[in-house]
Design an enzyme around this catalytic site. Structure first.
Site, PDB file in Angstrom:
ATOM      1  N   MET A  74     -12.220  -5.338   4.985  1.00 20.11           N
ATOM      2  CA  MET A  74     -10.953  -4.638   6.095  1.00 20.11           C
ATOM      3  C   MET A  74     -10.970  -5.148   6.762  1.00 20.11           C
ATOM      4  O   MET A  74     -12.188  -5.374   7.639  1.00 20.11           O
ATOM      5  CB  MET A  74     -11.854  -2.926   5.626  1.00 20.11           C
ATOM      6  CG  MET A  74     -12.050  -2.285   4.114  1.00 20.11           C
ATOM      7  SD  MET A  74     -10.431  -1.577   4.128  1.00 20.11           S
ATOM      8  CE  MET A  74      -9.369  -1.204   4.836  1.00 20.11           C
ATOM      9  N   HIS A 104      -8.258   1.284  -4.590  1.00 22.37           N
ATOM     10  CA  HIS A 104      -9.373   1.592  -3.841  1.00 22.37           C
ATOM     11  C   HIS A 104      -9.597   2.357  -2.672  1.00 22.37           C
ATOM     12  O   HIS A 104      -8.819   3.085  -2.458  1.00 22.37           O
ATOM     13  CB  HIS A 104      -8.540   0.661  -2.085  1.00 22.37           C
ATOM     14  CG  HIS A 104      -9.092   0.905  -1.087  1.00 22.37           C
ATOM     15  ND1 HIS A 104      -8.823   0.365   0.123  1.00 22.37           N
ATOM     16  CD2 HIS A 104     -10.807   0.534  -1.133  1.00 22.37           C
ATOM     17  CE1 HIS A 104      -9.525   0.530   1.153  1.00 22.37           C
ATOM     18  NE2 HIS A 104     -11.144   0.351   0.718  1.00 22.37           N
ATOM     19  N   HIS A 139      -1.195  -1.318  -3.906  1.00 21.01           N
ATOM     20  CA  HIS A 139      -2.083  -1.019  -3.588  1.00 21.01           C
ATOM     21  C   HIS A 139      -2.029   0.713  -3.719  1.00 21.01           C
ATOM     22  O   HIS A 139      -1.778   1.865  -2.905  1.00 21.01           O
ATOM     23  CB  HIS A 139      -2.699  -1.171  -2.107  1.00 21.01           C
ATOM     24  CG  HIS A 139      -3.686  -1.635  -1.739  1.00 21.01           C
ATOM     25  ND1 HIS A 139      -5.190  -1.864  -2.310  1.00 21.01           N
ATOM     26  CD2 HIS A 139      -4.802  -0.259  -0.989  1.00 21.01           C
ATOM     27  CE1 HIS A 139      -5.476  -1.544  -1.328  1.00 21.01           C
ATOM     28  NE2 HIS A 139      -5.623  -0.933  -0.678  1.00 21.01           N
ATOM     29  N   ASP A 183      -7.701  -5.968   3.832  1.00 19.51           N
ATOM     30  CA  ASP A 183      -6.122  -4.550   3.864  1.00 19.51           C
ATOM     31  C   ASP A 183      -6.597  -4.229   5.318  1.00 19.51           C
ATOM     32  O   ASP A 183      -8.304  -4.117   5.843  1.00 19.51           O
ATOM     33  CB  ASP A 183      -7.277  -3.419   3.072  1.00 19.51           C
ATOM     34  CG  ASP A 183      -6.637  -2.774   2.615  1.00 19.51           C
ATOM     35  OD1 ASP A 183      -5.380  -2.133   3.256  1.00 19.51           O
ATOM     36  OD2 ASP A 183      -7.012  -1.393   2.839  1.00 19.51           O
ATOM     37  N   PHE A 238      -6.653   5.395   7.578  1.00 23.88           N
ATOM     38  CA  PHE A 238      -5.456   5.457   8.393  1.00 23.88           C
ATOM     39  C   PHE A 238      -5.032   4.093   7.700  1.00 23.88           C
ATOM     40  O   PHE A 238      -5.096   3.141   8.611  1.00 23.88           O
ATOM     41  CB  PHE A 238      -5.306   5.755   9.621  1.00 23.88           C
ATOM     42  CG  PHE A 238      -5.990   7.525   9.751  1.00 23.88           C
ATOM     43  CD1 PHE A 238      -5.531   8.556   9.788  1.00 23.88           C
ATOM     44  CD2 PHE A 238      -7.882   7.442  10.052  1.00 23.88           C
ATOM     45  CE1 PHE A 238      -5.708   9.649   9.513  1.00 23.88           C
ATOM     46  CE2 PHE A 238      -8.121   7.967   9.893  1.00 23.88           C
ATOM     47  CZ  PHE A 238      -7.990   9.857   9.732  1.00 23.88           C
ATOM     48  N   GLY A 292      -3.505  -4.424   8.881  1.00 22.66           N
ATOM     49  CA  GLY A 292      -2.470  -4.329  10.030  1.00 22.66           C
ATOM     50  C   GLY A 292      -2.093  -5.955   9.569  1.00 22.66           C
ATOM     51  O   GLY A 292      -1.914  -6.755  10.299  1.00 22.66           O
ATOM     52  N   MET A 318      -8.929   8.841  -0.832  1.00 21.22           N
ATOM     53  CA  MET A 318      -9.621   8.971   0.538  1.00 21.22           C
ATOM     54  C   MET A 318     -10.028  10.288   0.341  1.00 21.22           C
ATOM     55  O   MET A 318      -9.400  10.803  -0.282  1.00 21.22           O
ATOM     56  CB  MET A 318      -8.727   8.777   1.855  1.00 21.22           C
ATOM     57  CG  MET A 318      -8.292   7.934   1.925  1.00 21.22           C
ATOM     58  SD  MET A 318      -7.611   7.659   3.670  1.00 21.22           S
ATOM     59  CE  MET A 318      -6.691   6.105   3.795  1.00 21.22           C
ATOM     60  N   ASP A 348      -4.671   3.855  -2.256  1.00 21.93           N
ATOM     61  CA  ASP A 348      -5.732   4.292  -1.446  1.00 21.93           C
ATOM     62  C   ASP A 348      -6.562   5.511  -2.105  1.00 21.93           C
ATOM     63  O   ASP A 348      -5.562   6.699  -1.347  1.00 21.93           O
ATOM     64  CB  ASP A 348      -5.593   4.061  -0.127  1.00 21.93           C
ATOM     65  CG  ASP A 348      -5.329   2.749   0.742  1.00 21.93           C
ATOM     66  OD1 ASP A 348      -5.601   1.998   0.406  1.00 21.93           O
ATOM     67  OD2 ASP A 348      -4.460   2.864   1.031  1.00 21.93           O
ATOM     68  N   MET A 404     -12.178   4.930  -0.996  1.00 24.81           N
ATOM     69  CA  MET A 404     -12.611   5.556   0.031  1.00 24.81           C
ATOM     70  C   MET A 404     -13.148   6.869  -0.004  1.00 24.81           C
ATOM     71  O   MET A 404     -12.940   7.861   0.669  1.00 24.81           O
ATOM     72  CB  MET A 404     -11.775   5.175   0.771  1.00 24.81           C
ATOM     73  CG  MET A 404     -10.928   3.703   1.633  1.00 24.81           C
ATOM     74  SD  MET A 404      -9.738   3.343   2.561  1.00 24.81           S
ATOM     75  CE  MET A 404      -8.792   3.708   1.196  1.00 24.81           C
ATOM     76  N   SER A 457       1.002  -1.651  -0.243  1.00 27.97           N
ATOM     77  CA  SER A 457       0.114  -0.109  -0.072  1.00 27.97           C
ATOM     78  C   SER A 457       0.892   1.470   0.786  1.00 27.97           C
ATOM     79  O   SER A 457       1.995   1.245   0.528  1.00 27.97           O
ATOM     80  CB  SER A 457      -1.189  -0.009   0.992  1.00 27.97           C
ATOM     81  OG  SER A 457      -1.720   1.186   0.742  1.00 27.97           O
TER      82      SER A 457
HETATM   83  C1  DX5 Z   1      -6.435   2.045   5.067  1.00 26.86           C
HETATM   84  C2  DX5 Z   1      -6.186   1.597   4.528  1.00 26.86           C
HETATM   85  C3  DX5 Z   1      -5.393   1.054   3.856  1.00 26.86           C
HETATM   86  C4  DX5 Z   1      -3.071   0.618   4.391  1.00 26.86           C
HETATM   87  C5  DX5 Z   1      -3.065  -0.554   4.722  1.00 26.86           C
HETATM   88  O1  DX5 Z   1      -7.851   2.821   5.109  1.00 26.86           O
HETATM   89  O2  DX5 Z   1      -6.993   1.376   3.141  1.00 26.86           O
HETATM   90  O3  DX5 Z   1      -4.612   0.200   2.652  1.00 26.86           O
HETATM   91  O4  DX5 Z   1      -2.768   1.341   3.983  1.00 26.86           O
HETATM   92  O5  DX5 Z   1      -2.116   0.500   6.004  1.00 26.86           O
HETATM   93  P1  DX5 Z   1      -1.360  -0.734   7.130  1.00 26.86           P
HETATM   94  O6  DX5 Z   1      -0.978  -2.177   6.544  1.00 26.86           O
HETATM   95  O7  DX5 Z   1      -0.261  -0.158   7.935  1.00 26.86           O
HETATM   96  O8  DX5 Z   1      -2.895  -0.964   8.097  1.00 26.86           O
HETATM   97 ZN    ZN Z   2      -7.011   0.622   0.984  1.00 25.70          ZN
END
Ligand code: DX5
Ligand code: ZN
Length: 216
Positions: free
Chosen positions: A136, A63, A30, A174, A142, A176, A34, A32, A65, A7
């Site tokens: 998720m 992705h 990946h 996605d 974040f 953690g 937002m 993201d 959001m 990511s």
């Molecule tokens: C969170 C994102 C993730 C994020 C994952 O909203 O969609 O893709 O980057 O980050 P880590 O792998 O650090 O949890």
């Molecule tokens: Zn993501």
């Protein structure tokens, strides 16, 4: 073998080109997006995607959001997304269906994602159309959050749904993901792992990508 999708949210944005090169051994990248409305954060969008497209040959795993993703999915396709995944919670069902069809009409892979509190059953009306189901394992918004273990049975459910319908759909996770949680996800039925901080904070990014890919 799991597909690995680093990511970019966890990369050093002042060195984006080099950061992308450093994960070139992955299966996809990946990205993201937002909007500050669907999630309480703003990341990056279309012009950055265009630059990233020019900087790598990796498939781009976008992705979204954002609310009402149907407004913008075609533009993300045109800017170089290979897969466009958005949230089932982000609009009314008929608009979600319309957005899915718009991505497919562009010849791109399409995915739907569920937040931690949304059941996999919310995807069922659309499942036959999907190339990707994104579970998720953190609240979206974040990077660097801790893995929510309650998401694990949803991976098994998503895999069972895909098998029941006879579709070859990725089950992607996605949030953690690291060595330990990645193994748990793959054991539960996931075959694609997004990892941000785990990969980008590692001194051996290639090695961690290889490790995650080797999970089965
Ligand atoms: C969170 C994102 C993730 C994020 C994952 O909203 O969609 O893709 O980057 O980050 P880590 O792998 O650090 O949890
Ligand atoms: Zn993501």
């Amino acid at each position: 073998m799991a597909k690995v999708s680093p990511s970019l949210l966890a990369a050093d944005f002042t060195e984006l080109g080099a950061e992308i090169q450093s994960v070139e051994s992955a299966d996809m990248l990946h990205f993201d997006v937002m909007d500050g409305v669907f999630v309480p954060n703003i990341s990056f969008g279309l012009p950055v995607l265009k630059a990233v497209r020019e900087a790598t040959r990796l498939p781009l795993d976008v992705h979204l959001m954002i609310i009402k993703p149907g407004r913008l999915v075609e533009r993300f396709c045109d800017m170089g997304a290979d897969t466009v995944t958005f949230h089932v919670e982000a609009d009314e069902p008929e608009e979600i269906r319309r957005a899915i069809m718009a991505v497919k009409a562009k010849g791109k892979r399409v995915g739907l994602s569920v937040k931690p509190a949304t059941p996999v059953s919310a995807l069922e009306p659309f499942a036959e159309l999907l190339d990707n189901i994104l579970i998720m394992a953190v609240e979206p918004g974040f990077g660097g959050q801790s893995f929510i273990y309650e998401a694990v049975p949803k991976m098994t459910e998503a895999r069972a749904l895909a098998e029941r319908l006879g579709i070859s759909c990725d089950v992607e996770v996605d949030g953690g993901v690291n060595r330990e949680t990645g193994r748990i996800c793959v054991d539960a039925g996931a075959n694609a792992l997004v990892a941000g901080s785990f990969i980008f904070r590692s001194a051996d990014r290639r090695g961690e990508i290889e490790y995650l890919r080797g999970l089965k």
